[in-house]
Design an enzyme around this catalytic site. Structure first.
Site, mmCIF file in Angstrom:
data_model
loop_
_atom_site.group_PDB
_atom_site.id
_atom_site.type_symbol
_atom_site.label_atom_id
_atom_site.label_comp_id
_atom_site.label_asym_id
_atom_site.label_seq_id
_atom_site.Cartn_x
_atom_site.Cartn_y
_atom_site.Cartn_z
ATOM 1 N N TYR A 55 5.156 -55.502 -46.590
ATOM 2 C CA TYR A 55 6.527 -55.807 -46.997
ATOM 3 C C TYR A 55 7.230 -54.565 -47.544
ATOM 4 O O TYR A 55 8.402 -54.320 -47.247
ATOM 5 C CB TYR A 55 6.543 -56.915 -48.047
ATOM 6 N N TYR A 167 23.206 -60.742 -53.369
ATOM 7 C CA TYR A 167 23.101 -61.320 -52.036
ATOM 8 C C TYR A 167 24.009 -62.544 -52.025
ATOM 9 O O TYR A 167 23.838 -63.450 -52.828
ATOM 10 C CB TYR A 167 21.662 -61.743 -51.730
ATOM 11 N N ARG A 202 10.865 -57.931 -38.479
ATOM 12 C CA ARG A 202 9.965 -57.035 -39.188
ATOM 13 C C ARG A 202 8.518 -57.302 -38.769
ATOM 14 O O ARG A 202 7.828 -58.155 -39.349
ATOM 15 C CB ARG A 202 10.123 -57.218 -40.700
ATOM 16 N N LYS A 310 27.362 -52.411 -50.119
ATOM 17 C CA LYS A 310 26.129 -51.752 -49.663
ATOM 18 C C LYS A 310 25.798 -52.177 -48.240
ATOM 19 O O LYS A 310 25.783 -53.364 -47.935
ATOM 20 C CB LYS A 310 24.972 -52.110 -50.591
ATOM 21 N N HIS A 334 19.413 -50.249 -45.128
ATOM 22 C CA HIS A 334 18.391 -51.078 -45.768
ATOM 23 C C HIS A 334 17.007 -50.454 -45.600
ATOM 24 O O HIS A 334 16.006 -51.146 -45.414
ATOM 25 C CB HIS A 334 18.412 -52.503 -45.187
ATOM 26 N N ARG A 337 15.053 -51.413 -42.470
ATOM 27 C CA ARG A 337 14.361 -52.706 -42.454
ATOM 28 C C ARG A 337 15.140 -53.808 -41.735
ATOM 29 O O ARG A 337 14.635 -54.923 -41.618
ATOM 30 C CB ARG A 337 14.079 -53.147 -43.899
ATOM 31 N N SER A 366 18.737 -45.031 -48.581
ATOM 32 C CA SER A 366 17.836 -45.020 -47.419
ATOM 33 C C SER A 366 17.483 -43.593 -46.999
ATOM 34 O O SER A 366 18.356 -42.822 -46.604
ATOM 35 C CB SER A 366 18.426 -45.752 -46.201
ATOM 36 N N GLY A 367 16.211 -43.284 -47.108
ATOM 37 C CA GLY A 367 15.694 -42.024 -46.596
ATOM 38 C C GLY A 367 15.371 -40.964 -47.619
ATOM 39 O O GLY A 367 14.723 -39.967 -47.296
ATOM 40 N N GLY A 388 14.393 -45.490 -53.184
ATOM 41 C CA GLY A 388 13.837 -46.798 -52.891
ATOM 42 C C GLY A 388 12.324 -46.851 -52.932
ATOM 43 O O GLY A 388 11.728 -46.925 -54.000
#
Length: 435
Positions: A55, A167, A202, A310, A334, A337, A366-367, A388
Site C-alpha cells: 500500500y 476527501y 493498483r 491538490k 498522487h 498512485r 510527488s517525487g 510523502g
C-alpha cells in the site's frame, strides 16, 4: 533551527560523524534508495508487512508515473555558482501568513496505521518538533483532534502548523462536518484532493486482495465524526444488506482487526453491528466521482480557511482554479498512485507556473526524495513542496524518531546543497540555476 554560526546542514553532519567515532552509524539511512530498502526490510519482517509495503510503496498500473516523477527531476541538473558568500543562508518561507523554517510540508498519506496504530500522532509530533506543517489526511488512523493535540504537545511554540486534507464525500453534511472540525483544530489551510474520486488501478494491492479500509485501517476521521455516526446508525436501523463474505480463517482475522480499529472495547465491537456497518458506510461514501467545479464553487462560503486544490496537472485547470478564487494549487499525481502513464509533476509544474504567472501560490507534491529535489522544484517555480513516502519509511524503521531523522536529513541536505550552489535564500533561485 541552528544559529547562523552552526548551520543546519553542518550541525546534522556533525551529529552523525561524532557518533561514528564510537562506531555508531545511522539506523535510518541518509540516501533515498537505501532508506526505501531498509523500510521494506523492516516491514516485511512484521505480520501483515507485505500488505503494508504494497500500500505504501505501490503505484498505479505499471508504475510508469512513479518513474516519470523521478525522470523529470533527474533530467534537470543544478549548475552551481562559485565565490558567492553563502554564510547568511535563510531557508524559511511564508505560507498563508505563517513563517515556516523551510519550504517543506509533510504530506498526507492515508492508512499509515498499517505501519503502527499511532502513525499520525508520531508523524505529526515529529513534524511539529521541527516547525514543519503536517497535512492531516482524511484517511488518517487517529482523529484529527488527537493528532493536533500531539503536535501541540511536541511543538516548542505550543501551536504547531497543520493543514487538513479533505476527501470530498458523497454526503455533503459529512463534508461540512470535516471542514468544521478542521477549523476547530486551527488548521492553516484546507487541501481538497481532486484526483481520488475513484481508487486507481493498483496491482500491488490488488494482487494481495488488500485494501486497508476494509479492515478499518485509515477511517478514524470518519468513526470519530458525529455526522458519520448518524450515517452508520441509519444503515444499521434500515438493515442494509451488505455483500456476503466467504467465511474463512482470513475473514475471521479481518473481522478481528476491524473490531480492534473501531473506537471502543474489542469485545463490544465484535458483537456490535456498527463495526462492520462503519466500514461499509465508509466504502459507500468516501469517494465522489460526481465531484465537479460546481461543488468547488460552494467551498468559499463553507470555510474561512485558505483553499488548496491538490491534484492539478493541467495549466487550464490551474488557471480555472485561481479564476475561481482558490488560494493555491498543489501540482500532484498522487505519488503515481492514481493514473498510470501520467505526466511527471516537475514537468507539470513548469507548464503551470508559465500559465499562471509568478504571483499565485503553487506547491509541488510527488517525487521529492532529497534536498536537491527541493531546490530543483523551487527553481522551477514551486513555493513549497511536500514529502510523502520517505517519512513513512522512517516511521517503519524507527517510529517517531525515524520520521524525525528523515526530516532532519532532508533539511540538512537542502541547506548544504543551497550553499554549495551559491545561493543564500529562495529569492535568489530561478530557472537559471538549472541546466
Amino acid at each position: 533551527m541552528p544559529s547562523p554560526s552552526d548551520p543546519l546542514g553542518r550541525a546534522r553532519q556533525n551529529v552523525i560523524y561524532r557518533a561514528g567515532i564510537s562506531g555508531i552509524t545511522p539506523k535510518v539511512p541518509t540516501e533515498a534508495g537505501r532508506l526505501e530498502a531498509a523500510a521494506r526490510r523492516a516491514l516485511l519482517r512484521r505480520p501483515g508487512g507485505r500488505r503494508a509495503w504494497a500500500y505504501i510503496y505501490g503505484g498505479a498500473g505499471s508504475g510508469a508515473t512513479m518513474d516519470a516523477n523521478r525522470e523529470a527531476f533527474d533530467r534537470r541538473r543544478i549548475v552551481p555558482r562559485m565565490l558567492r558568500d553563502t554564510s547568511g543562508r535563510d531557508l524559511s518561507v511564508e505560507l498563508f501568513g505563517r513563517r515556516l523554517p523551510a519550504p517543506v510540508l509533510v504530506a498526507p498519506i492515508g492508512a499509515a496505521g498499517l505501519i503502527t496504530r499511532d502513525a499520525d500522532l508520531d508523524v505529526g509530533a515529529a513534524a511539529a518538533e521541527r516547525g514543519l506543517p503536517y497535512i492531516l489526511s482524511s484517511q488518517g488512523s487517529s482523529p484529527m483532534e488527537a493528532t493536533a493535540a500531539a503536535m501541540d504537545s511536541a511543538s516548542t511554540t505550543g501551536s504547531a502548523p497543520r493543514w487538513f486534507q479533505l476527501y470530498w464525500s458523497k454526503d455533503e453534511a459529512l463534508v461540512d462536518s470535516f471542514i468544521g472540525r478542521a477549523e476547530a483544530i486551527d488548521a492553516d489551510a484546507l487541501v481538497v484532493t481532486l484526483d481520488t474520486t475513484l481508487l486507481g488501478w493498483r496491482p500491488w494491492d490488488l494482487d494481495l486482495g488488500s485494501l486497508p479500509f476494509t479492515r478499518g485501517v485509515g477511517i478514524a476521521q470518519y468513526t470519530s465524526d458525529p455526522r458519520f455516526a448518524e450515517l452508520v446508525a441509519e444503515r444499521v436501523a434500515t438493515d442494509v444488506e451488505d455483500e456476503p463474505v466467504t467465511v474463512t480463517p482470513q475473514a475471521v482475522r479481518t473481522m478481528l482487526e476491524m473490531a480492534r480499529n473501531h473506537p471502543g472495547r474489542l469485545l463490544d465491537n465484535l458483537r456490535a453491528p456498527e463495526t462492520r456497518a462503519a466500514v461499509q458506510t465508509f466504502l459507500d461514501t468516501f469517494s465522489n466521482p460526481a465531484l465537479s467545479w460546481d461543488n468547488l464553487a460552494t467551498l468559499r462560503e463553507r470555510t474561512r480557511l485558505p483553499i488548496v486544490l491538490k491534484g492539478v496537472l493541467h495549466p487550464d485547470d490551474a488557471r480555472r482554479a485561481f479564476d475561481n478564487g482558490v488560494d493555491a494549487v498543489m501540482v500532484s499525481n498522487h505519488g503515481g498512485r492514481q493514473v498510470d502513464g501520467s505526466i511527471g509533476t516537475l514537468d507539470a509544474l513548469v507548464r503551470i507556473r508559465e500559465a499562471v504567472g509568478a504571483e499565485p501560490t503553487v506547491l509541488l507534491d510527488s517525487g521529492i526524495r532529497g534536498g536537491a529535489d527541493v531546490i530543483k522544484a523551487m527553481a522551477c517555480g514551486a513555493d513549497a513542496v511536500t514529502l510523502g513516502r520517505p517519512h513513512l519509511y522512517g516511521l517503519a524503521i524507527a517510529g517517531r524518531r525515524g520520521v524525525g531523522e528523515v526530516l532532519d536529513n532532508l533539511l540538512a541536505e537542502i541547506d548544504l546543497t543551497l550553499s554549495l550552489s551559491g545561493v543564500n535564500s529562495w529569492d535568489e533561485i530561478d530557472g537559471s540555476l538549472l541546466s
